[in-house]
Design a protein around this motif. Sequence first.
Motif, mmCIF file in Angstrom:
data_model
loop_
_atom_site.group_PDB
_atom_site.id
_atom_site.type_symbol
_atom_site.label_atom_id
_atom_site.label_comp_id
_atom_site.label_asym_id
_atom_site.label_seq_id
_atom_site.Cartn_x
_atom_site.Cartn_y
_atom_site.Cartn_z
ATOM 1 N N VAL A 1 0.851 -1.190 0.000
ATOM 2 C CA VAL A 1 0.000 0.000 0.000
ATOM 3 C C VAL A 1 0.887 1.240 0.000
ATOM 4 O O VAL A 1 2.033 1.206 0.459
ATOM 5 C CB VAL A 1 -0.944 0.026 1.227
ATOM 6 N N TYR A 2 0.348 2.320 -0.548
ATOM 7 C CA TYR A 2 1.102 3.585 -0.588
ATOM 8 C C TYR A 2 0.120 4.751 -0.561
ATOM 9 O O TYR A 2 -1.088 4.582 -0.773
ATOM 10 C CB TYR A 2 1.991 3.659 -1.835
ATOM 11 N N LEU A 3 0.647 5.934 -0.288
ATOM 12 C CA LEU A 3 -0.153 7.151 -0.201
ATOM 13 C C LEU A 3 0.116 8.011 -1.430
ATOM 14 O O LEU A 3 1.275 8.241 -1.787
ATOM 15 C CB LEU A 3 0.219 7.922 1.071
ATOM 16 N N ALA A 4 -0.955 8.479 -2.082
ATOM 17 C CA ALA A 4 -0.817 9.394 -3.229
ATOM 18 C C ALA A 4 -1.979 10.378 -3.180
ATOM 19 O O ALA A 4 -3.139 9.975 -3.108
ATOM 20 C CB ALA A 4 -0.832 8.614 -4.546
ATOM 21 N N ASN A 5 -1.664 11.668 -3.188
ATOM 22 C CA ASN A 5 -2.689 12.718 -3.127
ATOM 23 C C ASN A 5 -3.647 12.508 -1.942
ATOM 24 O O ASN A 5 -4.869 12.609 -2.076
ATOM 25 C CB ASN A 5 -3.485 12.782 -4.441
ATOM 26 N N ASP A 6 -3.051 12.181 -0.789
ATOM 27 C CA ASP A 6 -3.806 11.967 0.451
ATOM 28 C C ASP A 6 -4.771 10.787 0.393
ATOM 29 O O ASP A 6 -5.720 10.703 1.183
ATOM 30 C CB ASP A 6 -4.565 13.246 0.862
ATOM 31 N N LYS A 7 -4.543 9.885 -0.538
ATOM 32 C CA LYS A 7 -5.368 8.680 -0.635
ATOM 33 C C LYS A 7 -4.469 7.455 -0.654
ATOM 34 O O LYS A 7 -3.338 7.509 -1.129
ATOM 35 C CB LYS A 7 -6.240 8.716 -1.893
ATOM 36 N N ILE A 8 -5.005 6.355 -0.122
ATOM 37 C CA ILE A 8 -4.233 5.115 -0.035
ATOM 38 C C ILE A 8 -4.659 4.179 -1.165
ATOM 39 O O ILE A 8 -5.853 4.016 -1.435
ATOM 40 C CB ILE A 8 -4.473 4.425 1.326
ATOM 41 N N TYR A 9 -3.656 3.566 -1.791
ATOM 42 C CA TYR A 9 -3.914 2.632 -2.888
ATOM 43 C C TYR A 9 -3.079 1.369 -2.707
ATOM 44 O O TYR A 9 -2.061 1.376 -2.016
ATOM 45 C CB TYR A 9 -3.544 3.262 -4.236
ATOM 46 N N PHE A 10 -3.517 0.310 -3.373
ATOM 47 C CA PHE A 10 -2.724 -0.913 -3.430
ATOM 48 C C PHE A 10 -1.714 -0.813 -4.577
ATOM 49 O O PHE A 10 -1.980 -0.181 -5.597
ATOM 50 C CB PHE A 10 -3.619 -2.137 -3.693
ATOM 51 N N ALA A 11 -0.585 -1.493 -4.378
ATOM 52 C CA ALA A 11 0.437 -1.606 -5.424
ATOM 53 C C ALA A 11 0.849 -3.067 -5.522
ATOM 54 O O ALA A 11 0.679 -3.841 -4.578
ATOM 55 C CB ALA A 11 1.647 -0.739 -5.082
ATOM 56 N N GLU A 12 1.389 -3.435 -6.660
ATOM 57 C CA GLU A 12 1.935 -4.782 -6.846
ATOM 58 C C GLU A 12 3.244 -4.676 -7.617
ATOM 59 O O GLU A 12 3.474 -3.723 -8.351
ATOM 60 C CB GLU A 12 0.950 -5.683 -7.591
ATOM 61 N N ARG A 13 4.096 -5.681 -7.420
ATOM 62 C CA ARG A 13 5.364 -5.713 -8.146
ATOM 63 C C ARG A 13 5.176 -6.442 -9.463
ATOM 64 O O ARG A 13 4.672 -7.561 -9.510
ATOM 65 C CB ARG A 13 6.445 -6.402 -7.324
ATOM 66 N N LYS A 14 5.586 -5.757 -10.538
ATOM 67 C CA LYS A 14 5.562 -6.361 -11.871
ATOM 68 C C LYS A 14 6.889 -6.054 -12.538
ATOM 69 O O LYS A 14 7.308 -4.897 -12.590
ATOM 70 C CB LYS A 14 4.404 -5.800 -12.709
ATOM 71 N N ASP A 15 7.539 -7.092 -13.020
ATOM 72 C CA ASP A 15 8.848 -6.937 -13.668
ATOM 73 C C ASP A 15 9.823 -6.158 -12.790
ATOM 74 O O ASP A 15 10.578 -5.302 -13.270
ATOM 75 C CB ASP A 15 8.697 -6.254 -15.037
ATOM 76 N N GLY A 16 9.781 -6.426 -11.489
ATOM 77 C CA GLY A 16 10.726 -5.815 -10.556
ATOM 78 C C GLY A 16 10.394 -4.399 -10.139
ATOM 79 O O GLY A 16 11.164 -3.769 -9.410
ATOM 80 N N LYS A 17 9.255 -3.863 -10.582
ATOM 81 C CA LYS A 17 8.887 -2.487 -10.241
ATOM 82 C C LYS A 17 7.513 -2.462 -9.598
ATOM 83 O O LYS A 17 6.639 -3.263 -9.909
ATOM 84 C CB LYS A 17 8.854 -1.619 -11.510
ATOM 85 N N TRP A 18 7.317 -1.493 -8.708
ATOM 86 C CA TRP A 18 6.007 -1.299 -8.097
ATOM 87 C C TRP A 18 5.112 -0.521 -9.049
ATOM 88 O O TRP A 18 5.519 0.517 -9.575
ATOM 89 C CB TRP A 18 6.122 -0.536 -6.785
ATOM 90 N N VAL A 19 3.907 -1.018 -9.263
ATOM 91 C CA VAL A 19 2.913 -0.329 -10.093
ATOM 92 C C VAL A 19 1.581 -0.346 -9.325
ATOM 93 O O VAL A 19 1.375 -1.170 -8.437
ATOM 94 C CB VAL A 19 2.732 -1.006 -11.476
ATOM 95 N N LYS A 20 0.699 0.568 -9.687
ATOM 96 C CA LYS A 20 -0.620 0.600 -9.060
ATOM 97 C C LYS A 20 -1.338 -0.717 -9.368
ATOM 98 O O LYS A 20 -1.320 -1.204 -10.497
ATOM 99 C CB LYS A 20 -1.428 1.782 -9.593
ATOM 100 N N TYR A 21 -1.957 -1.272 -8.365
ATOM 101 C CA TYR A 21 -2.666 -2.542 -8.526
ATOM 102 C C TYR A 21 -3.894 -2.320 -9.399
ATOM 103 O O TYR A 21 -4.748 -1.486 -9.082
ATOM 104 C CB TYR A 21 -3.044 -3.098 -7.158
ATOM 105 N N SER A 22 -4.010 -3.065 -10.487
ATOM 106 C CA SER A 22 -5.058 -2.786 -11.475
ATOM 107 C C SER A 22 -6.379 -3.497 -11.207
ATOM 108 O O SER A 22 -7.425 -3.052 -11.687
ATOM 109 C CB SER A 22 -4.555 -3.140 -12.876
ATOM 110 N N ASP A 23 -6.378 -4.588 -10.441
ATOM 111 C CA ASP A 23 -7.630 -5.313 -10.213
ATOM 112 C C ASP A 23 -8.477 -4.714 -9.092
ATOM 113 O O ASP A 23 -9.596 -5.154 -8.853
ATOM 114 C CB ASP A 23 -7.349 -6.796 -9.928
ATOM 115 N N TYR A 24 -7.923 -3.702 -8.409
ATOM 116 C CA TYR A 24 -8.702 -2.917 -7.446
ATOM 117 C C TYR A 24 -8.025 -1.546 -7.387
ATOM 118 O O TYR A 24 -7.065 -1.347 -6.635
ATOM 119 C CB TYR A 24 -8.750 -3.562 -6.057
ATOM 120 N N ALA A 25 -8.530 -0.625 -8.193
ATOM 121 C CA ALA A 25 -7.854 0.669 -8.350
ATOM 122 C C ALA A 25 -8.418 1.764 -7.453
ATOM 123 O O ALA A 25 -7.885 2.874 -7.420
ATOM 124 C CB ALA A 25 -7.932 1.114 -9.816
ATOM 125 N N SER A 26 -9.487 1.485 -6.715
ATOM 126 C CA SER A 26 -10.093 2.508 -5.858
ATOM 127 C C SER A 26 -9.211 2.810 -4.645
ATOM 128 O O SER A 26 -8.404 1.980 -4.228
ATOM 129 C CB SER A 26 -11.463 2.020 -5.353
#
Length: 199
Positions: free
Chosen positions: A123-148
């Motif tokens: 999880v991470y904070l962006a614009n005062d909101k919390i989102y899920f992230a996942e590792r893909k190809d060695g990098k953290w990206v926003k989790y796409s199957d639950y983007a809210s």
Amino acid sequence: MTRKAFFSFHYQEDVWRVFNVRKCWAIGKDREADGFFDGSVFEASKKESDEALKAFLRDGLKNTSVTCVLAGRHTAARRWVRYEIVRSVLKGNGLLTVDIHGLRNNKQVLGVKGTNPLDEVGVYLANDKIYFAERKDGKWVKYSDYASAIPASELWFNAPTSNTVVKLSKHCLRYDFAAQNGRENIAGWIETAAALASR
């Protein structure tokens, strides 16, 4: 009260090892397991649509208080294991990882230890909101199957305070089924995960 645990795992690779774990959990009073659906049911849901499969997995998590990720060599990379982990967090379930590579499959072959699936979701904070992230190809990206965004009040652990991803494994324990006598101890591990999440 009966403790109902959801077990998340990679079906094709580890089902034989998983059923050995299930047998141990089933021995004892006040324990029920979910997540052990027949592979054909899972595949049929997958063929319908992604949304149908998501609904199927959410339904499997109902009435559970802990999610135990049974980790083999490839479990951490599985899309639907990650979805079960994310939905477990949203539901407030306690979480733990139990490595099962030390168990033999139906050909009596031991597995290879894999990455902790809870290291690959965070999880991470962006614009005062919390989102899920996942590792893909060695990098953290926003989790796409639950983007809210996730309300901080729905997390049983401390909310992230920056855009640096905090792995879920920071808040959850990991065990080795073979090396740490899972046959005797898995019930205690699951209870510890429940206590950490106040479940």
